[in-house]
Design an enzyme around this catalytic site. Sequence first.
Site, PDB file in Angstrom:
ATOM      1  N   ASP A  56     105.954  31.710 -35.171  1.00  0.00           N
ATOM      2  CA  ASP A  56     106.072  30.311 -35.549  1.00  0.00           C
ATOM      3  C   ASP A  56     106.295  29.437 -34.330  1.00  0.00           C
ATOM      4  O   ASP A  56     106.545  29.919 -33.210  1.00  0.00           O
ATOM      5  CB  ASP A  56     107.229  30.127 -36.542  1.00  0.00           C
ATOM      6  CG  ASP A  56     106.965  30.797 -37.875  1.00  0.00           C
ATOM      7  OD1 ASP A  56     105.776  30.921 -38.231  1.00  0.00           O
ATOM      8  OD2 ASP A  56     107.930  31.200 -38.542  1.00  0.00           O
ATOM      9  N   TYR A  74     112.428  42.351 -32.757  1.00  0.00           N
ATOM     10  CA  TYR A  74     112.823  40.977 -32.521  1.00  0.00           C
ATOM     11  C   TYR A  74     114.263  40.931 -32.014  1.00  0.00           C
ATOM     12  O   TYR A  74     115.102  41.758 -32.409  1.00  0.00           O
ATOM     13  CB  TYR A  74     112.723  40.145 -33.798  1.00  0.00           C
ATOM     14  CG  TYR A  74     111.329  39.695 -34.142  1.00  0.00           C
ATOM     15  CD1 TYR A  74     110.822  38.497 -33.654  1.00  0.00           C
ATOM     16  CD2 TYR A  74     110.507  40.459 -34.965  1.00  0.00           C
ATOM     17  CE1 TYR A  74     109.541  38.064 -33.969  1.00  0.00           C
ATOM     18  CE2 TYR A  74     109.228  40.043 -35.298  1.00  0.00           C
ATOM     19  CZ  TYR A  74     108.752  38.847 -34.797  1.00  0.00           C
ATOM     20  OH  TYR A  74     107.486  38.425 -35.109  1.00  0.00           O
TER      21      TYR A  74
END
Length: 439
Positions: free
Chosen positions: A182, A241
Amino acid sequence: MIKQPAAAAAGLRLRNLMENSAPPPPKGYIHYQHNDACSLSRWNAKESYQFMYEKPWQKVNDFYLDVVNGRRSMSELFEREVRIFTYAVHDGAETIEDCDKPDLTSVRAKDRSGRWARVTFKIRLSYHGSSFDGWQKQPGLNTVQGLIEKSLGKFVDEDKAQMLKEKKLPVDCCVTVAGRTDKGVTALEQFCSFYTWRKDIKTVDIEDAINGVAPGKIRAISVSQVTRDFHPNFSAKWRRYLYIFPFDDENVDDEVNQCEKNVLDSDVCHDGRYVELPGVENCGEEIDDYEQTETETGHKPVSFDVSRVNRLLHHLEGKLLSFRMFARDTKASRNIGPPTECFIFHSRATEAYIRCPKEGTRSKIMCIELVANRFLRKMVRVLVATAIREAAAGADEDALLKLIDATCRRATAPPAPPDGLCLVDVGYAEFDRKNCFIH
């Protein structure tokens, strides 16, 4: 009698209908009603959003920018050397291989014909998330995919270039990525690939083309030629992540001195226990009655314990679960069933410190490491924000597991800011816990 035109009559009826109809009632936001003992101390959506976004995120952005450009390393957060490898299995034994090693078949490209004559290149790159509008190519936006495909347009074969010119389209390459990020999300080792029928392309030319499109913001780490069946997304077995959450903008040394002063102050002692003051962390002592002190005062919590976040996340490890309650903006067809199931290999949180070279100080942060076979859209950010909210409210350690069975996505917190999220790497062999940052 004069007849009105049909269009005028229809317009008159519509105007009368609009004048006589009452305005629709305002749409109100209904908060999810939690029924556990921590419902009164749990932040609502607005409070959670404000708590997350008021933090000093600029220091995290500066750190990620330095890491992308190779000026700093993830090692300084964990005070140990961090190396990223790709794992492969040969004859039953697991070996460590360099990610840059070419993966070629026994058949040479010059011996192929037809559709098998094309050459596939794997690109390992990093980019600074705050400098772009996300990965996916969109008209009028500065996206990573748009810049990468434009820079690789010079490597498109003649037939495809001619076809694009005839359709009056830009001669851009088409790349496939391991996972779209994103807007604001940084990637340290993102993988993408493209193919061409040209045989005169050198990997160094591809690196130079990518490094020149946005210097200091996008960097090609390596380029290698791989087999035709390689796919950055479908061939990947896990993604990792890291989320960096900054605490209030205070100097660590000043904070320690203030904490020592509070220990000597009798005003901070209640019932024989030292409680945590707003904006000041405890010096090693964990408060056992954290939930009780918050509910007794009648105020919602303003801080949380990192160890509690770690225990909440630890309950997700080693389980195949449906994380549809932690996803956002997904299609209705993917809200139920296997498409929403993810297997969490590793899920931990720890306290760390980040250096501020310009100021010569250190600031305390929380690092959350998540490794899974796949992630849903905005799943990591929602999971981080919800874990922090539940830890601050003093919820049970299995609170995240209980929220998976919720019936409405409002049961989870709004997504955390994208500034703290980073795609560390993508694995194409079996996951090995020994290479995790947090143990």
